[in-house]
Motif scaffolding. Sequence first.
Motif, PDB file in Angstrom:
ATOM      1  N   ALA A 387     -15.451 135.759 116.007  1.00 51.82           N
ATOM      2  CA  ALA A 387     -15.276 136.059 117.429  1.00 51.82           C
ATOM      3  C   ALA A 387     -14.283 135.067 118.046  1.00 51.82           C
ATOM      4  O   ALA A 387     -14.185 133.927 117.610  1.00 51.82           O
ATOM      5  N   GLU A 392     -15.056 135.806 123.526  1.00 46.83           N
ATOM      6  CA  GLU A 392     -16.275 136.484 123.071  1.00 46.83           C
ATOM      7  C   GLU A 392     -17.439 135.513 122.854  1.00 46.83           C
ATOM      8  O   GLU A 392     -18.546 135.936 122.521  1.00 46.83           O
ATOM      9  N   LYS A 409     -17.865 133.135 127.972  1.00 48.35           N
ATOM     10  CA  LYS A 409     -17.839 134.412 127.253  1.00 48.35           C
ATOM     11  C   LYS A 409     -17.644 135.511 128.293  1.00 48.35           C
ATOM     12  O   LYS A 409     -18.361 135.553 129.283  1.00 48.35           O
ATOM     13  N   GLU A 412     -18.270 141.203 124.814  1.00 44.93           N
ATOM     14  CA  GLU A 412     -19.003 141.163 123.544  1.00 44.93           C
ATOM     15  C   GLU A 412     -18.044 141.228 122.358  1.00 44.93           C
ATOM     16  O   GLU A 412     -17.072 141.978 122.396  1.00 44.93           O
ATOM     17  N   PRO A 413     -18.294 140.474 121.300  1.00 45.64           N
ATOM     18  CA  PRO A 413     -17.468 140.649 120.094  1.00 45.64           C
ATOM     19  C   PRO A 413     -17.825 141.977 119.419  1.00 45.64           C
ATOM     20  O   PRO A 413     -18.863 142.554 119.720  1.00 45.64           O
TER      21      PRO A 413
END
Lengths: 437, 133
Positions: A387, A392, A409, A412-413
């Motif tokens: 990621a 991410e 973050k 989402e990865p």
Amino acid sequence: MTKTVTDVICPFCGTLCDDLEVVVSDDGKELHEVYNACAIGAEKFLHSQAKDRITRPRMRQEDGSWKEISYDEAIEYTARMLTEAKKPLMYGWSSTNCEAQAVGSEIGEAVGAVMDNTATVCHGTSLIAVQDIGIPSCTLGEVKNRADRILFWGCNPAHAHPRHMSRYSIFPRGFFTGKGHTGRKVIVVDPRPTDTASVADVHLQIEQGRDYELLNALRVAFKGEQLPDVVAGIPKEKIYEVAETLKSGRFAIIFFGMGVTQSLGKNHNIDEAIAVTRDLNEYTKAAIMPMRGHYNVTGSGQVWGWLFGFPYAVDLSRGFARYNPGETTSNDLLRRDEVDAVFVLGSDPGAHFPFSSVKKIYDRPSVAIDPHETPTTEVCKVHVPVAFVGVEIGGCAYRMDNVPIETRKVVEPPEGMMTDEEFLKRVLARVKEIQGV
Amino acid sequence: MAIRVNLITGRTIQQGVSMEAGKEKPAYTTACGIIELDPADFKKLGAFRNTNVRVTSKYGSVVVKAVDATQGPHPGVAYIPMGPWANMVVNPNTYSTGMPTFKGTPVEVEVAKNEPVLGSLELVRKGCRGELA
């Protein structure tokens, strides 16, 4: 529907801009738009959404093709490679967070590795100079609020740190710098009339590689002593004028980059630049700061500083930390065949090391941990995609002025993708298992 | 006709953007598989702009496209953005500092109209396998 995440930290360069806005889908799975970032920073965020992104580890086959493998297999290969090697090189560490750097250092200690970061081809010589004679520095906040004499030596922030000039050094209006750029004098020293030079009041088009001479001439000029007619291609009148401009300021800051660290003279150029700063403090307040490249190369120096006492080129192969640039630095080790396995994380030596070193990586067991497909992944035996830190996954990063900033973050990865830290923790656990400790 | 120039390397914003977009993409080759020459040096070389040239130093050789200096004039100085193309020819010696000498490599530039500029992955792969001309 979409939502906007504000105050996002940009994980590209050492300027670590903290005012980005990122538009993501409601479920946080897609990233749509990036505001306030420079072209490079925006591209970094947007590339995380690339449809052709590699999402699973790969191993190179005999015939040169890639075979997809599981994360477990990649962890096994990495742990075996590191424990079986007599002296592995663990290189990179600049495009990841401090948390991952700390786990990586623990692995390095367990397997007796040489730990080196991208400073080795960037500001490593600056670090040597700092150990030689110290460094009078400051934070970028002080530059914004106080500095009225800005000197860029051998660096081109218009291209390499695109928002540095607008956020900190040339244009912003600060507490004591209310007039913005009109209250500042900007000097650029560069062998090319760069885009940064085009916004400067004075450009000294120095002969390439003559930085030491010109820095030394400035020290002479500060004292009003005699100079030869021309130094490093610059007429003496111009040098006296620049010296006077610097002395007459309330706060002078020197930013320096690869022009001085990578040209012949190397650390001695920086010694002299720091000496210029020291001398300037006889007349006014002056500070100096390296323009760090990767967003967390400063952080890896910090982490190793508090773990091992040295900021880069740390040799742990004897069970204690040794540091000797020229001997324990990546390019010297590779070219002299002094390491027998290579682990790369958060950097691309395949693209940014001289080719003679790249060839040595190709000849050895090697693993590259990188979200992108790069020349490094092309020459390594195993490629583990992870990621993007700062996009991410969050984590701590240090700005070029050594200020720690927590990255965030924002999206989402891809499903099932590991982060640097998770992968390293698993490798560390496996290394301990293999070693029976 | 070959000319001799002093080669420096470094970042350009196009290099940065195309690097983040993917080093395997053609845009990265367009941004970094080039050598920026001064108009005066172009004249000496006797070549049109956007001609492929072979750049050779004591340390290696690479084919790149010759373009006009974007941040010039700088006669006698040539510029290849940092990347695998530049690293084929830079001086790798660190002189006991750990730092290769990325700036200030004397190089020879000659026209190589019919030789292709390779992509970054192909360049390092072929280089490592000893398949480069």
